[in-house]
Design an enzyme around this catalytic site. Structure first.
Site, short mmCIF file in Angstrom:
data_model
loop_
_atom_site.label_atom_id
_atom_site.label_comp_id
_atom_site.label_asym_id
_atom_site.label_seq_id
_atom_site.Cartn_x
_atom_site.Cartn_y
_atom_site.Cartn_z
N GLU A 240 0.96 -1.23 -0.02
CA GLU A 240 -0.18 0.05 0.07
C GLU A 240 0.79 1.25 0.16
OE1 GLU A 240 -3.19 0.64 -0.01
OE2 GLU A 240 -3.64 2.60 1.08
N ASP A 241 2.10 1.21 0.70
CA ASP A 241 2.64 2.43 0.92
C ASP A 241 4.02 2.70 0.48
OD1 ASP A 241 0.30 3.46 2.65
OD2 ASP A 241 1.36 2.75 4.24
#
Ligand code: MN
Length: 747
Positions: free
Chosen positions: A90-91
């Site tokens: 996600e990051d």
């Protein structure tokens, strides 16, 4: 953000990591430690330089989540690896493929699920419970996704202080509405209580503070009361050689708050502020009887309220909760709730099903094999609407048989489409432009055809190209009305655009050839190319189905044939022009009555009817005219313009159903009363033939009449004539040429 000493931070990190290994140790197999270390190293590297709102290094968060998974939920190696990596895709730059290569497809799947939830839960402003259920459903495939998400949420709630007020409110209310009930449903009671309490802390800070303070203030008094209450019980239990533990905990702040609100009472009036729990260390064979023995001891001292006896040992709750609850009258007339359970039951109540494996008793307890079994049970729980507890996910089963599929965008947004929807439907659902330029799709990172049928949980990425345009085929690939109508509109648009191009070209060509841009001339060209409409002509030109050079030739031919038409020269029009091939491309034959693409009409001079010998004559601006072979007009045309004659013949029977033709019938007979109505009756009622007109004149007892009627073919007409002959008073019946006043019939 406060300054953080990197040395201190490093020490703290090492400590937390050791805690994790300690919590896992009894469950680890040789070699698994190495895998966990690798996951931790990857997370460290990927998140390096990132910091949380609180200022601490980001890696503390996944590590804390892993710790919750291990200690408070009791998950094993696979889940711990996933927890450590849960924010990586996600990051950071790490991809799902990287993870799959390093840790295998199971870990990659779980992380994919976590990334999808993050996309939906984190990015939208207000996630609806309905959507949340759908997400969970699509991910229920591996329940670890949900459990890790709960751990993630718990840690975020524990560190919510650092967030801004708006985020606090959003996250806290989301937790209350979505995650706490989920934890309850899964039997993770302590997590559920903590989530609720923390939510209340941020949504109702004043009430939360008040309850906390009052619980604190009453603590000494309460402890005194409890001590006195359990004294005789402890004595009896010890006498009977029970191994036991007595816990007394105040009820959760949130449950006290709920009670105050529900019953509209102040804190002081909530009587059961605490519950006493007696946990016996009994083997599996004795635990049930031991619990009832404890019950018996308690009720020797205190009077039970029979209405508040709950036996979840004989019949456990749907989420696996086992316990015996009773409420008894204690000193000073206060009701006290007592929970009686075994150690095993307590572990399960605190940690949910994750604790089950501990009691399986086999050698390799705690490995993922046992976990699988537990996960299977959770899944059953999620899917079983009959289990009690709260109805949060009761419609899970309904959703399982739903006629919808839930699809994720690359950003993690959730899209609902009807079952059987394809990648192309998805593209149109995103945006019309995405649909019309859709070149292909990637589902879960793999290329699929546009017709790919989507499955629950698919993550779909659409590949577009500016050059791409919808084709007729596309209509077979889609099921949604939206996609269908957009494709049709686009096709129509496209056709119109192409036709416009063709038209523009033609206008230019006409101008250059000094040919009048008018309907008659356009129609000539339409017929020349054997088309029906000018739009077809434009479209065929635009799309290249008609060679543009042919247009020049056609215009030359028109010029020539106009001269010929005026009889100026005997030059054959099909003689090569400028050395080119013959250009007259008249059809060989017209099948009259067949639905061919040839445009023909019936010449009004002779009104041919099926069965008549006929021929076709190519007119200049009115398509092909069908004449009877013996039409005087036709004979003249044949002799003068032989090259414009086309063979024609009638098609088979089907025509009878569709078309009628006017034919004239002449009658001569003796005038008698009612003869006209007699004739019309027979024709229209008995023979069911339509009459166009009827004229009768009578002179001295004799009459003469002409009727124009609509018949199917020659045979039909002959039959009709025979019938009319039978009418009394009719002397002779014959066919006559229907000669309408024809004006402007051009050759
Ligand atoms: Mn996280």
């Amino acid at each position: 953000m406060q300054a953080i000493d990197p040395e201190v931070e490093k020490k703290l990190l090492v400590k937390e990591y050791r805690n994790l290994l300690k919590a896992l140790r009894p469950n680890l197999e040789p070699g698994e430690k190495k895998e966990i270390r690798e996951a931790f190293a990857l997370a460290m590297e990927a998140h390096s330089g990132m910091r949380r709102k609180s200022g601490e290094s980001y890696i503390f968060h996944p590590l804390a989540v892993a710790n919750i998974c291990a200690k408070e939920i009791g998950l094993g190696k696979t889940a711990i690896i996933c927890a450590l990596l849960h924010d990586v895709v996600e990051d950071t730059d790490v991809t799902l493929e990287d993870i799959e290569i390093k840790f295998g497809s199971k870990v990659a799947n779980i992380i994919d699920g976590l990334t999808k939830i993050a996309g939906v839960v984190g990015k939208t402003n207000s996630i609806q419970a309905e959507n949340f259920r759908k997400i969970l459903l699509t991910l229920a495939d591996d329940v670890r996704v949900i459990l890790i998400k709960l751990a993630d949420r718990l840690h975020n709630m524990r560190t919510l202080e650092a967030m801004g007020r708006n985020n606090q409110l959003k996250i806290a209310s989301e937790t209350l509405v979505l995650f706490a009930p989920l934890a309850h449903r899964l039997g993770l009671y302590s997590i559920k209580n903590e989530l609720e309490d923390l939510s209340l802390k941020y949504t109702e800070p004043i009430v939360y503070k008040e309850i906390t303070q009052k619980l604190q203030q009453s603590k000494i008094q309460r402890n005194k009361y409890i001590r006195k209450f359990i004294e005789p019980i402890q004595e009896s239990l010890s006498e009977l050689n029970f191994q036991y533990e007595i816990k007394s905990r105040p009820k959760s702040i949130y449950s006290i708050y709920s009670k105050m609100k529900k019953q509209d009472i102040p804190f002081e009036e909530v009587y059961d502020l605490f519950a006493i729990r007696i946990i016996v260390d009994s083997g599996p064979e004795n635990e049930k009887s031991d619990c009832w023995r404890v019950y018996s001891i308690i009720t020797d001292y205190y009077k039970p309220n029979p209405e508040r006896l709950r036996d979840w040992i004989s019949v456990p709750k749907g989420n696996g909760y086992e316990s015996l609850h009773t409420t008894v009258m204690g000193q000073q007339g206060k009701w006290v709730e007592v929970q009686i359970r075994s150690r095993r039951m307590d572990d399960i109540a605190e940690k949910g099903y994750a604790a089950h494996w501990k009691y399986k008793g086999d050698e390799i307890s705690g490995t993922d094999t046992n976990l699988e079994e537990w996960i299977k049970r959770i899944r059953e729980l999620l899917e079983n609407p009959e289990s009690n507890a709260i109805d949060f996910m009761d419609d899970f089963k309904l959703n399982l048989f739903s006629d919808e599929v839930f699809i994720f965008t690359p950003k993690g947004d959730l899209i609902t489409l009807p079952a059987m929807a394809t990648a192309l439907d998805f593209a149109f659902d995103i945006h019309t432009m995405v649909g019309t330029h859709c070149l292909g799709a990637k589902v879960n990172h793999r290329l699929v055809p546009l017709s790919y049928k989507l499955k629950n949980g698919d993550q779909v990425e659409i590949i577009t190209s500016k050059k791409q345009k919808p084709t007729e085929d596309w209509l077979n690939y889609v099921v949604t009305a939206k996609a269908k109508s957009r494709i049709k509109a686009s096709l129509k648009d496209e056709k119109r655009k192409i036709a416009q191009e063709g038209k523009d070209y033609l206008i230019k060509k006409f101008k250059n050839a000094d040919f009048g841009w008018n309907n008659a001339n356009i129609q000539r060209l339409v017929h020349y190319f054997k088309l029906r409409t000018s739009i077809e002509l434009y479209f065929n030109l635009g799309v290249g189905a008609i060679d543009r050079s042919e247009v020049g030739i056609a215009l030359k031919f028109f010029e020539l044939s106009d001269k010929l038409g005026r009889g100026q020269t005997s030059k054959k029009p099909d003689a090569p022009i400028n050395g080119k091939k013959p250009v007259l491309k008249a059809p060989d034959i017209v099948i009259v009555g067949d639905d061919t693409d040839l445009n023909y009409t019936f010449a009004k001079c002779c009104n041919a009817i099926p069965g008549d010998d006929i021929f076709g004559f190519v007119t200049i601006s009115d398509g092909i005219k069908i004449h009877r072979t013996n039409c005087p007009n036709g004979i003249r045309l044949m002799s003068n313009y032989g090259y414009r004659i086309i063979r024609a013949k009638w098609s088979t029977d089907q025509i009878k159903e569709i078309r009628t033709f006017p034919a004239g019938v002449k009658l001569v007979g003796i005038d008698s009363i009612g003869i006209v109505s007699n004739i019309t009756d027979i024709i229209s009622k008995e023979l069911q033939v339509n009459i166009q007109s009827i004229t009768v004149s009578s002179i001295a007892g004799a009459f003469e009449g002409s009727i124009i009627l609509y018949i199917y073919d020659l045979e039909h007409l002959e039959k009709l004539i025979e019938k009319i002959k039978e009418i009394k008073g009719i002397e002779s019946v014959s066919r006559f040429q229907v000669e309408e006043t024809v004006t402007g019939e051009e050759p």
